[in-house]
Design a protein around this motif. Structure first.
Motif, PDB file in Angstrom:
ATOM      1  N   THR A  10      -1.781  28.968  -8.526  1.00  0.00           N
ATOM      2  CA  THR A  10      -0.740  29.804  -7.934  1.00  0.00           C
ATOM      3  C   THR A  10       0.452  28.936  -7.539  1.00  0.00           C
ATOM      4  OG1 THR A  10      -1.700  29.561  -5.720  1.00  0.00           O
ATOM      5  CG2 THR A  10      -2.403  31.476  -7.020  1.00  0.00           C
ATOM      6  N   VAL A  11       1.623  29.562  -7.441  1.00  0.00           N
ATOM      7  CA  VAL A  11       2.793  28.862  -6.933  1.00  0.00           C
ATOM      8  C   VAL A  11       2.581  28.593  -5.445  1.00  0.00           C
ATOM      9  CG1 VAL A  11       5.268  29.008  -6.483  1.00  0.00           C
ATOM     10  CG2 VAL A  11       4.331  29.909  -8.623  1.00  0.00           C
ATOM     11  N   ASN A  12       2.794  27.346  -5.056  1.00  0.00           N
ATOM     12  CA  ASN A  12       2.556  26.974  -3.666  1.00  0.00           C
ATOM     13  C   ASN A  12       3.260  25.651  -3.399  1.00  0.00           C
ATOM     14  OD1 ASN A  12       1.599  27.029  -1.060  1.00  0.00           O
ATOM     15  ND2 ASN A  12      -0.574  27.037  -1.608  1.00  0.00           N
ATOM     16  N   THR A  13       3.213  25.210  -2.163  1.00  0.00           N
ATOM     17  CA  THR A  13       3.731  23.895  -1.805  1.00  0.00           C
ATOM     18  C   THR A  13       2.581  22.899  -1.771  1.00  0.00           C
ATOM     19  OG1 THR A  13       5.529  24.819  -0.477  1.00  0.00           O
ATOM     20  CG2 THR A  13       4.910  22.536  -0.039  1.00  0.00           C
ATOM     21  N   PHE A  14       2.758  21.743  -2.429  1.00  0.00           N
ATOM     22  CA  PHE A  14       1.721  20.709  -2.392  1.00  0.00           C
ATOM     23  C   PHE A  14       2.317  19.425  -1.840  1.00  0.00           C
ATOM     24  CE2 PHE A  14       3.677  19.686  -6.427  1.00  0.00           C
ATOM     25  CZ  PHE A  14       3.474  18.323  -6.622  1.00  0.00           C
ATOM     26  N   ARG A  15       1.447  18.603  -1.272  1.00  0.00           N
ATOM     27  CA  ARG A  15       1.821  17.307  -0.746  1.00  0.00           C
ATOM     28  C   ARG A  15       1.104  16.227  -1.535  1.00  0.00           C
ATOM     29  NH1 ARG A  15      -0.390  17.946   4.907  1.00  0.00           N
ATOM     30  NH2 ARG A  15      -1.588  19.581   3.875  1.00  0.00           N
ATOM     31  N   TYR A  16       1.710  15.048  -1.610  1.00  0.00           N
ATOM     32  CA  TYR A  16       1.116  13.971  -2.395  1.00  0.00           C
ATOM     33  C   TYR A  16       1.325  12.634  -1.706  1.00  0.00           C
ATOM     34  CZ  TYR A  16       5.977  13.647  -3.998  1.00  0.00           C
ATOM     35  OH  TYR A  16       7.345  13.546  -4.056  1.00  0.00           O
ATOM     36  N   SER A  17       0.392  11.717  -1.967  1.00  0.00           N
ATOM     37  CA  SER A  17       0.431  10.414  -1.301  1.00  0.00           C
ATOM     38  C   SER A  17      -0.292   9.387  -2.169  1.00  0.00           C
ATOM     39  CB  SER A  17      -0.232  10.501   0.070  1.00  0.00           C
ATOM     40  OG  SER A  17      -0.216   9.246   0.734  1.00  0.00           O
ATOM     41  N   LEU A  18       0.334   8.237  -2.376  1.00  0.00           N
ATOM     42  CA  LEU A  18      -0.288   7.135  -3.110  1.00  0.00           C
ATOM     43  C   LEU A  18      -0.971   6.215  -2.120  1.00  0.00           C
ATOM     44  CD1 LEU A  18      -0.500   5.772  -5.989  1.00  0.00           C
ATOM     45  CD2 LEU A  18       1.341   4.278  -5.188  1.00  0.00           C
ATOM     46  N   THR A  51       0.636  -5.390  -6.078  1.00  0.00           N
ATOM     47  CA  THR A  51      -0.660  -6.045  -5.923  1.00  0.00           C
ATOM     48  C   THR A  51      -1.666  -5.441  -6.894  1.00  0.00           C
ATOM     49  OG1 THR A  51      -0.220  -6.405  -3.567  1.00  0.00           O
ATOM     50  CG2 THR A  51      -2.507  -6.598  -4.305  1.00  0.00           C
ATOM     51  N   GLU A  52      -2.326  -6.304  -7.676  1.00  0.00           N
ATOM     52  CA  GLU A  52      -3.324  -5.805  -8.608  1.00  0.00           C
ATOM     53  C   GLU A  52      -4.428  -5.063  -7.863  1.00  0.00           C
ATOM     54  OE1 GLU A  52      -3.428  -8.357 -12.675  1.00  0.00           O
ATOM     55  OE2 GLU A  52      -4.814  -8.992 -11.115  1.00  0.00           O
ATOM     56  N   GLY A  53      -4.906  -3.988  -8.456  1.00  0.00           N
ATOM     57  CA  GLY A  53      -5.974  -3.223  -7.843  1.00  0.00           C
ATOM     58  C   GLY A  53      -5.932  -1.781  -8.274  1.00  0.00           C
ATOM     59  N   TRP A  54      -6.731  -0.961  -7.594  1.00  0.00           N
ATOM     60  CA  TRP A  54      -6.895   0.449  -7.937  1.00  0.00           C
ATOM     61  C   TRP A  54      -6.313   1.323  -6.833  1.00  0.00           C
ATOM     62  CZ3 TRP A  54      -9.043   1.918 -12.598  1.00  0.00           C
ATOM     63  CH2 TRP A  54      -9.620   0.883 -13.344  1.00  0.00           C
ATOM     64  N   TYR A  55      -5.656   2.395  -7.257  1.00  0.00           N
ATOM     65  CA  TYR A  55      -4.976   3.281  -6.323  1.00  0.00           C
ATOM     66  C   TYR A  55      -5.204   4.735  -6.753  1.00  0.00           C
ATOM     67  CZ  TYR A  55      -2.700  -1.102  -5.143  1.00  0.00           C
ATOM     68  OH  TYR A  55      -2.473  -2.403  -4.778  1.00  0.00           O
ATOM     69  N   LEU A  56      -5.066   5.622  -5.783  1.00  0.00           N
ATOM     70  CA  LEU A  56      -5.166   7.050  -6.051  1.00  0.00           C
ATOM     71  C   LEU A  56      -3.863   7.724  -5.647  1.00  0.00           C
ATOM     72  CD1 LEU A  56      -8.752   7.960  -4.753  1.00  0.00           C
ATOM     73  CD2 LEU A  56      -8.030   7.589  -7.114  1.00  0.00           C
ATOM     74  N   ALA A  93      -6.558  16.828  -5.722  1.00  0.00           N
ATOM     75  CA  ALA A  93      -6.614  16.028  -6.948  1.00  0.00           C
ATOM     76  C   ALA A  93      -6.596  14.548  -6.602  1.00  0.00           C
ATOM     77  CB  ALA A  93      -5.443  16.372  -7.858  1.00  0.00           C
ATOM     78  N   SER A  94      -7.319  13.764  -7.410  1.00  0.00           N
ATOM     79  CA  SER A  94      -7.362  12.306  -7.253  1.00  0.00           C
ATOM     80  C   SER A  94      -6.971  11.691  -8.595  1.00  0.00           C
ATOM     81  CB  SER A  94      -8.763  11.839  -6.853  1.00  0.00           C
ATOM     82  OG  SER A  94      -9.219  12.488  -5.681  1.00  0.00           O
ATOM     83  N   VAL A  95      -5.744  11.233  -8.730  1.00  0.00           N
ATOM     84  CA  VAL A  95      -5.243  10.677  -9.987  1.00  0.00           C
ATOM     85  C   VAL A  95      -5.317   9.158  -9.902  1.00  0.00           C
ATOM     86  CG1 VAL A  95      -3.348  10.664 -11.643  1.00  0.00           C
ATOM     87  CG2 VAL A  95      -3.696  12.659 -10.144  1.00  0.00           C
ATOM     88  N   ILE A  96      -6.035   8.546 -10.841  1.00  0.00           N
ATOM     89  CA  ILE A  96      -6.321   7.118 -10.780  1.00  0.00           C
ATOM     90  C   ILE A  96      -5.198   6.303 -11.422  1.00  0.00           C
ATOM     91  CG2 ILE A  96      -7.919   5.303 -11.488  1.00  0.00           C
ATOM     92  CD1 ILE A  96     -10.111   7.419 -11.590  1.00  0.00           C
ATOM     93  N   PHE A  97      -4.726   5.288 -10.686  1.00  0.00           N
ATOM     94  CA  PHE A  97      -3.792   4.299 -11.208  1.00  0.00           C
ATOM     95  C   PHE A  97      -4.394   2.913 -11.007  1.00  0.00           C
ATOM     96  CE2 PHE A  97      -0.933   7.825 -10.493  1.00  0.00           C
ATOM     97  CZ  PHE A  97      -0.016   7.729 -11.539  1.00  0.00           C
ATOM     98  N   GLN A  98      -4.205   2.054 -11.994  1.00  0.00           N
ATOM     99  CA  GLN A  98      -4.582   0.651 -11.861  1.00  0.00           C
ATOM    100  C   GLN A  98      -3.330  -0.205 -12.038  1.00  0.00           C
ATOM    101  OE1 GLN A  98      -7.068  -1.043 -14.923  1.00  0.00           O
ATOM    102  NE2 GLN A  98      -7.620  -2.827 -13.686  1.00  0.00           N
ATOM    103  N   VAL A  99      -3.154  -1.164 -11.145  1.00  0.00           N
ATOM    104  CA  VAL A  99      -2.100  -2.157 -11.310  1.00  0.00           C
ATOM    105  C   VAL A  99      -2.722  -3.401 -11.922  1.00  0.00           C
ATOM    106  CG1 VAL A  99      -0.415  -3.623 -10.154  1.00  0.00           C
ATOM    107  CG2 VAL A  99      -0.717  -1.245  -9.423  1.00  0.00           C
TER     108      VAL A  99
END
Length: 518
Positions: A348-356, A400-405, A418-424
């Motif tokens: 649905t259309v809604n407001t979402f928040r996000y944070s790394l 910094t090398e490592g894993w982030y969401l 949602a948990s979106v995986i990023f690797q540096v």
């Protein structure tokens, strides 16, 4: 998963295109005709023994699954003979490889079949039932699929198929279990039979593999886990050795790979995540997804699947159509020339928040504190698979090398975040760029560059007559868009120089290969 999962995504990695950047050190291959990949593939385990025919009746609820891949599944005892028959298997066995890593699928018309009684000595007497619906499937936090068959539970019981209940609570670490699966890799079709292995459960872990993040996964020592073993049940048995309940199901393994081959946590190379965020690939270890409590997802009166409040299976209210992956940090483009990004959609259309945030133990995205002071955006409604819809977020990654969401929550539905995986990754490929030369009868040479994603995801090269090629001028290198390059005898002697780029876009040193005239 290592030779369990059909690795379509790794094929994509082979053809990614990258641009040339700064100068690099140069190496020369002393004998290019003998060039090989840097590390030979690790050996696969021996398959487990075939299930004795005398035990077929006890384990008759185990089926080979052909509903999106060669897998194994188990007929679930819902306690309602007049209700639908359901089989428990992995989400990656029923199409979730091609779906969002944060999404869930329910009540989707589906295809394929489940084949029961596939035991050695009984291949002429198997029993096949069509799959008609994907009742539930996800690879978000759990690798779980539930398919509905074109039969009632009672009809299968009358045919001699014995369903098995799902454990309501987790077993203890160190418990003895029995695995029944139908592995297929490197076997002839007549060897595709039920196989039995005795196992011991290790500990439960959070697991990363490619862009999937799973929780409550049991490490184990089940023998012979290869392609086809996915979805195969781990049973606790009764005093007579018959299955009493399903406590877990195989979903991936690190067998067939090693740390020396690089690419930890990429597809087919699962990694354990410790409570402090340490990520490690443990060799020769298989993993089984927890199934505790899934039996409560079936209505006690009708036997029908239901995502009721008692059902522990996760659902999603926000997910991605694309994004995540491995980068060098900041906003530096990766090997596919994309800056860090994620494209979010929802129901649905809604407001979402996000944070790394740092990966931590993998559960941070469901914590409301993660979103304190977080920016917000408007969430678009998901469209058809071919529609380019969604709200784009382009995070600035740490150096910094490592894993982030990259965590994203739709409204206040923290359980559905949602948990979106990023690797540096700022480390150059661990393998040198290399290629093999194949001399033809007419003197021509075929050059075969060595790809090894994600460490060598793409190749860039320059080729020309001897004495005309400057291997230090990497701006003149071009992308290798095919898996070979042809050199005619008239163009020899020649010089071929190449470098490789990993998934993040880090570059290997240049390797020079001289091609003599025939």
């Amino acid at each position: 998963m290592r030779r369990i999962l059909a690795a379509a995504a790794s094929v994509t990695a082979l053809v990614l295109v990258a641009t040339g950047c700064t100068d690099m050190d140069q190496e020369t291959s002393p004998d290019p005709s003998l060039a090989e990949t840097a590390e030979p593939p690790s050996a696969l385990p021996d398959v487990a023994p075939a299930l004795p025919l005398a035990e077929l009746e006890a384990f008759s609820g185990v089926a080979t699954m052909n509903a999106g891949g060669n897998c194994t599944g188990t007929l679930i005892d819902t306690g309602v003979p007049t209700g639908p028959a359901y089989v428990l298997t992995n989400g990656h066995c029923v199409g979730d490889i091609g779906r969002s890593a944060q999404g869930t699928t329910t009540a989707l018309e589906w295809f394929g079949d489940a084949e029961f009684f596939r035991a050695e000595g009984n291949l002429e007497n198997t029993y096949t039932v069509p799959v008609v619906e994907l009742a539930y499937s996800t690879m978000r936090l759990t690798d779980t699929g539930i398919v509905r068959l074109d039969a009632t539970l009672g009809e299968l019981e009358q045919a001699g198929v014995n369903p098995v209940p799902i454990a309501d609570a987790e077993p203890a670490g160190g418990a003895s279990v029995v695995n029944i699966g139908v592995p297929v890799q490197d076997l002839m079709d007549y060897q595709w039979v039920m196989r039995k292995g005795a196992c011991t459960l290790g500990e439960q872990h959070t697991l990363i593999e490619f862009h999937w993040l799973w929780q409550n996964v049991w490490s184990n020592d089940c023998p012979g886990i290869i392609q086809g073993s996915s979805g195969s049940p781990l049973f606790q048995t009764d005093a007579a050795g018959a299955p009493a309940q399903i406590v877990a199901m195989i979903n991936t393994t690190s067998w067939g790979t090693s740390q020396a081959e690089g690419g930890a946590c990429a597809i087919n190379r699962p990694c354990q995540v410790d409570a402090d965020g340490t990520v490690t690939m443990v060799e020769e270890t298989s993993y089984a997804q927890s199934v505790a409590g899934i039996g409560r997802c079936f209505d006690s009166a009708t036997g029908e699947f239901s995502l009721s409040d008692d059902c522990p299976l996760p659902t999603s209210s926000i997910w991605t159509t694309s994004g995540g992956g491995t980068f060098q940090g900041g906003t530096t483009p990766n090997v596919s020339e994309r800056v860090p990004w994620a494209n979010f959609v929802g129901a649905t259309v809604n407001t979402f928040r996000y944070s790394l945030v740092p990966l931590g133990d993998g559960g941070v995205c469901t914590d409301p504190a993660t979103y304190a002071q977080a920016p917000s955006a408007t969430l678009e409604v998901a469209g058809e698979a071919w529609e380019d819809k969604g709200t784009l977020v382009e995070p600035v990654l740490p150096d910094t090398e490592g894993w982030y969401l990259l965590c994203a929550v739709n409204g206040d539905d923290y359980a559905g975040a949602a948990s979106v995986i990023f690797q540096v990754d700022e480390t150059p490929p661990i393998f040198p760029a290399d290629a093999s030369l194949e001399r033809q009868d007419d003197g021509a040479v075929i050059i075969h560059p060595h790809f090894n994603p994600p460490e060598i995801s793409t190749i860039r090269y320059v080729l020309g007559p001897e004495g005309t090629v400057d291997c230090d001028d990497t701006d003149a290198f071009q992308s290798s868009l095919t898996f070979f390059t042809w050199v005619e005898p008239a163009d020899m002697p020649a010089t071929y120089c190449l470098f490789g780029l990993d998934a993040a876009g880090n570059r290997s040193p240049v390797t020079q290969i001289d091609i003599p005239a025939p």
